[in-house]
Design a protein around this motif. Sequence first.
Motif, PDB file in Angstrom:
ATOM      1  N   ILE A 106       0.911  -1.321   0.130  1.00 49.86           N
ATOM      2  CA  ILE A 106       0.025   0.138  -0.104  1.00 49.86           C
ATOM      3  C   ILE A 106       1.109   1.206   0.039  1.00 49.86           C
ATOM      4  O   ILE A 106       1.869   1.307   0.955  1.00 49.86           O
ATOM      5  CB  ILE A 106      -0.966  -0.105   1.108  1.00 49.86           C
ATOM      6  CG1 ILE A 106      -1.977  -1.173   1.310  1.00 49.86           C
ATOM      7  CG2 ILE A 106      -1.642   1.161   1.245  1.00 49.86           C
ATOM      8  CD1 ILE A 106      -2.571  -1.371   2.661  1.00 49.86           C
ATOM      9  N   ASP A 107       0.821   2.210  -0.980  1.00 52.32           N
ATOM     10  CA  ASP A 107       1.352   3.369  -1.034  1.00 52.32           C
ATOM     11  C   ASP A 107       0.566   4.565  -0.977  1.00 52.32           C
ATOM     12  O   ASP A 107      -0.384   4.903  -1.741  1.00 52.32           O
ATOM     13  CB  ASP A 107       2.168   3.382  -2.273  1.00 52.32           C
ATOM     14  CG  ASP A 107       3.227   4.581  -2.651  1.00 52.32           C
ATOM     15  OD1 ASP A 107       3.203   5.430  -1.801  1.00 52.32           O
ATOM     16  OD2 ASP A 107       3.977   4.682  -3.330  1.00 52.32           O
ATOM     17  N   LEU A 108       0.573   5.187   0.187  1.00 52.89           N
ATOM     18  CA  LEU A 108      -0.091   6.443   0.504  1.00 52.89           C
ATOM     19  C   LEU A 108       0.645   7.903   0.135  1.00 52.89           C
ATOM     20  O   LEU A 108       0.900   8.390   0.816  1.00 52.89           O
ATOM     21  CB  LEU A 108      -0.681   6.434   1.945  1.00 52.89           C
ATOM     22  CG  LEU A 108      -1.077   5.228   2.522  1.00 52.89           C
ATOM     23  CD1 LEU A 108      -0.858   5.269   3.978  1.00 52.89           C
ATOM     24  CD2 LEU A 108      -2.333   4.892   2.231  1.00 52.89           C
ATOM     25  N   GLY A 109       0.338   8.046  -1.298  1.00 48.90           N
ATOM     26  CA  GLY A 109       1.109   9.346  -1.907  1.00 48.90           C
ATOM     27  C   GLY A 109       0.249  10.375  -1.663  1.00 48.90           C
ATOM     28  O   GLY A 109      -0.921  10.304  -1.200  1.00 48.90           O
TER      29      GLY A 109
ATOM     30  N   GLN B  72       3.785   8.981   1.858  1.00 48.82           N
ATOM     31  CA  GLN B  72       4.146  10.371   2.376  1.00 48.82           C
ATOM     32  C   GLN B  72       4.485  10.566   3.867  1.00 48.82           C
ATOM     33  O   GLN B  72       3.843   9.860   4.542  1.00 48.82           O
ATOM     34  CB  GLN B  72       3.091  11.373   1.963  1.00 48.82           C
ATOM     35  CG  GLN B  72       1.918  11.155   2.711  1.00 48.82           C
ATOM     36  CD  GLN B  72       0.989  12.367   2.138  1.00 48.82           C
ATOM     37  OE1 GLN B  72       0.944  13.365   2.719  1.00 48.82           O
ATOM     38  NE2 GLN B  72      -0.469  11.829   1.617  1.00 48.82           N
ATOM     39  N   SER B  73       5.556  10.957   3.908  1.00 49.67           N
ATOM     40  CA  SER B  73       5.710  11.354   5.443  1.00 49.67           C
ATOM     41  C   SER B  73       5.469  12.752   5.483  1.00 49.67           C
ATOM     42  O   SER B  73       5.064  13.629   4.785  1.00 49.67           O
ATOM     43  CB  SER B  73       7.486  10.962   5.715  1.00 49.67           C
ATOM     44  OG  SER B  73       7.760  11.020   7.064  1.00 49.67           O
ATOM     45  N   ASP B  74       6.032  13.096   6.906  1.00 50.77           N
ATOM     46  CA  ASP B  74       5.866  14.712   7.459  1.00 50.77           C
ATOM     47  C   ASP B  74       4.333  14.801   7.299  1.00 50.77           C
ATOM     48  O   ASP B  74       3.401  14.091   7.434  1.00 50.77           O
ATOM     49  CB  ASP B  74       6.675  15.527   6.451  1.00 50.77           C
ATOM     50  CG  ASP B  74       8.031  15.204   6.597  1.00 50.77           C
ATOM     51  OD1 ASP B  74       8.662  14.974   7.658  1.00 50.77           O
ATOM     52  OD2 ASP B  74       8.668  14.936   5.519  1.00 50.77           O
TER      53      ASP B  74
ATOM     54  N   ASP C 105       8.074   6.761   2.004  1.00 55.33           N
ATOM     55  CA  ASP C 105       8.107   6.279   0.645  1.00 55.33           C
ATOM     56  C   ASP C 105       9.554   6.701  -0.009  1.00 55.33           C
ATOM     57  O   ASP C 105       9.699   5.759  -1.009  1.00 55.33           O
ATOM     58  CB  ASP C 105       6.915   7.354  -0.179  1.00 55.33           C
ATOM     59  CG  ASP C 105       6.998   8.944  -0.037  1.00 55.33           C
ATOM     60  OD1 ASP C 105       8.026   9.313   0.627  1.00 55.33           O
ATOM     61  OD2 ASP C 105       6.248   9.440  -0.500  1.00 55.33           O
ATOM     62  N   ILE C 106      10.203   7.730   0.079  1.00 57.02           N
ATOM     63  CA  ILE C 106      11.372   7.654  -0.428  1.00 57.02           C
ATOM     64  C   ILE C 106      12.545   6.797  -0.281  1.00 57.02           C
ATOM     65  O   ILE C 106      13.519   6.329  -1.098  1.00 57.02           O
ATOM     66  CB  ILE C 106      12.123   9.171  -0.288  1.00 57.02           C
ATOM     67  CG1 ILE C 106      12.444   9.391   1.065  1.00 57.02           C
ATOM     68  CG2 ILE C 106      11.180  10.088  -1.001  1.00 57.02           C
ATOM     69  CD1 ILE C 106      13.282  10.921   0.971  1.00 57.02           C
TER      70      ILE C 106
ATOM     71  N   GLY D 219       8.996  -1.735  -2.648  1.00 58.71           N
ATOM     72  CA  GLY D 219       9.868  -1.626  -1.525  1.00 58.71           C
ATOM     73  C   GLY D 219       9.152  -1.955  -0.225  1.00 58.71           C
ATOM     74  O   GLY D 219       9.864  -2.740   0.718  1.00 58.71           O
ATOM     75  N   ALA D 220       7.952  -1.521  -0.078  1.00 61.58           N
ATOM     76  CA  ALA D 220       7.214  -1.725   1.183  1.00 61.58           C
ATOM     77  C   ALA D 220       6.947  -3.178   1.507  1.00 61.58           C
ATOM     78  O   ALA D 220       7.017  -3.922   2.505  1.00 61.58           O
ATOM     79  CB  ALA D 220       5.971  -1.087   1.182  1.00 61.58           C
ATOM     80  N   CYS D 221       6.742  -3.996   0.066  1.00 62.94           N
ATOM     81  CA  CYS D 221       6.493  -5.425   0.262  1.00 62.94           C
ATOM     82  C   CYS D 221       7.901  -6.194   0.657  1.00 62.94           C
ATOM     83  O   CYS D 221       7.801  -6.915   1.510  1.00 62.94           O
ATOM     84  CB  CYS D 221       6.085  -6.055  -1.047  1.00 62.94           C
ATOM     85  SG  CYS D 221       4.207  -5.700  -1.395  1.00 62.94           S
ATOM     86  N   LEU D 222       8.882  -5.634   0.164  1.00 62.24           N
ATOM     87  CA  LEU D 222      10.181  -6.208   0.521  1.00 62.24           C
ATOM     88  C   LEU D 222      10.530  -5.979   2.120  1.00 62.24           C
ATOM     89  O   LEU D 222      11.041  -6.959   2.765  1.00 62.24           O
ATOM     90  CB  LEU D 222      11.374  -5.640  -0.369  1.00 62.24           C
ATOM     91  CG  LEU D 222      11.285  -6.100  -1.879  1.00 62.24           C
ATOM     92  CD1 LEU D 222      12.511  -5.476  -2.496  1.00 62.24           C
ATOM     93  CD2 LEU D 222      11.856  -7.707  -1.740  1.00 62.24           C
ATOM     94  N   ALA D 223      10.249  -4.853   2.389  1.00 61.78           N
ATOM     95  CA  ALA D 223      10.483  -4.441   4.088  1.00 61.78           C
ATOM     96  C   ALA D 223       9.492  -5.300   4.963  1.00 61.78           C
ATOM     97  O   ALA D 223       9.938  -5.880   5.722  1.00 61.78           O
ATOM     98  CB  ALA D 223      10.187  -3.147   4.257  1.00 61.78           C
TER      99      ALA D 223
END
Length: 498
Positions: free
Chosen positions: A5-8, A75-77, A236-237, A426-430
């Motif tokens: 899941i990518d929360l951009g 997204q962070s911040d 994300d980055i 990348g999230a899946c690999l982590a």
Amino acid sequence: MLLGIDLGTSMTKAAAFDLDGTCLAVSSRKPTLRHLGKGRIEQDFEDVVRLVSEVVREVVADAGRVPEAIGITGQSDGLWLLDENARPVRPAISWLDNRGSPYLQDWMDSGVYEEVFRRNGNAIFPGSHAPFMAALAQEDPGALTRAATASYLKDGILQRLTGARVTDASDASLPFLDTRTRDYDPEILELLGLSDCARLLAPVMPAPGQAFPLSAEGARLTGLPEGVPVHAGPFDIVACAVGAGVDQVGDGLVIIGTTLACEVLVDRVDTGGEPVGMTLCMPQEGRWMRALPATVGTASLDWILDLVGAECTQVEALLAQSRPGANGVTALPYFSATGERAPFADVRARGQLCGLNTGTSKGDMVMAICESVAYAARHCVEAAGLSGRLSVSGGGANSATWSQMIADVLQCPLAIAPKPEVGARGACLAAADAIGIDCDRAAWTKAEGVIEPRAELRDHYQSGFAHYLETVEAARRLWHSPEKERLGTASHPPLVSA
């Protein structure tokens, strides 16, 4: 199957991958950013929860499998103030919001900004937690009192799905973390006058993080069975770097997204030099990502497209109408209301278009902006210390002409990060690392090709980059001239000059 899941900022996405890294399905929804005027931008956390529910259900239905694990990035911040049940106590403040700029400027003027950088290698910027906390302490202190957590978006989603109140060291790195010990630094909170906010900081997970079982509420939201392991982090980055195969010290990644994120993998925390950029903890101990996320990415291109009345689907055609050098038009791409944060920090930074005449075409203006972003990428990559392989990803990388331009400006081969959804990958690999699933990382992160720089444009872009640097230095002096100070440049719209 693994689910990412990518929360951009501009899109909420889910992507399913088999254990060899093949993408099985993707779903996306566009979140709503509320532009309130005067640089204030907010989001509704519950809207994002709804979108996560939709994209996860859609991807799982398309893939026809239940995931072995879920990895979340995003997204962070920004500031997502949540109660003990992960419900919002007020609308979230987007990282694009500029209400923190005056507080950051005060810290810069007083030397606190630099003191914080010298402690953890992270330069505070207007869209991070600290300035927003300082702003709310003045304008809405009740929100801070009602909140249980000053959360990041992906950590709030993790809490809604699992009940776990934690954060990842990559998010927490800026602004309050001791990036060497991976624990909060109370001296930083004290320097910023935010010691009372320490209770709002979620515990930091140890490397490589921890997965938590999907709760009954999470199961209702996603349609998945209870107990599926869920892992949140890195943000994300950093997740994009993992998904792009940045695994050797000195390797780097350029993400042409809303933010132009330029980052290099390092093996030490360096608190010397100009106090800019981020030093972000990686999932592995002893590794950090030296990140210089400029505010000049696709947002700058969107601005010029809107100005000339064009759509993003027309970028290639518009660039084809011009040529390298944009027929004499040059630009500085600092169009964000919050100024710039890398490779220099200045809340008064403003954009320019120069060299315009009645013969200037729309293509020339778009070309000038794209070239200026490419120059900014070189400026950041060199400052970050790139010495190895460089990859490229992000929505802007879908433009073959723009990607080639960046390779030409850097005079460096660009490995095209695997598509689709390098962040979710990348999230899946982590997540796989966190629960002990052995994935073939070489297969998961294999480049889709390499863009070679054109030697015949080396001298042209070398001269263009030198002119860009000269213009930046001249503009920095103008942004802080007494007349600009009197006029309040920081709140003015971008400058367009001929």
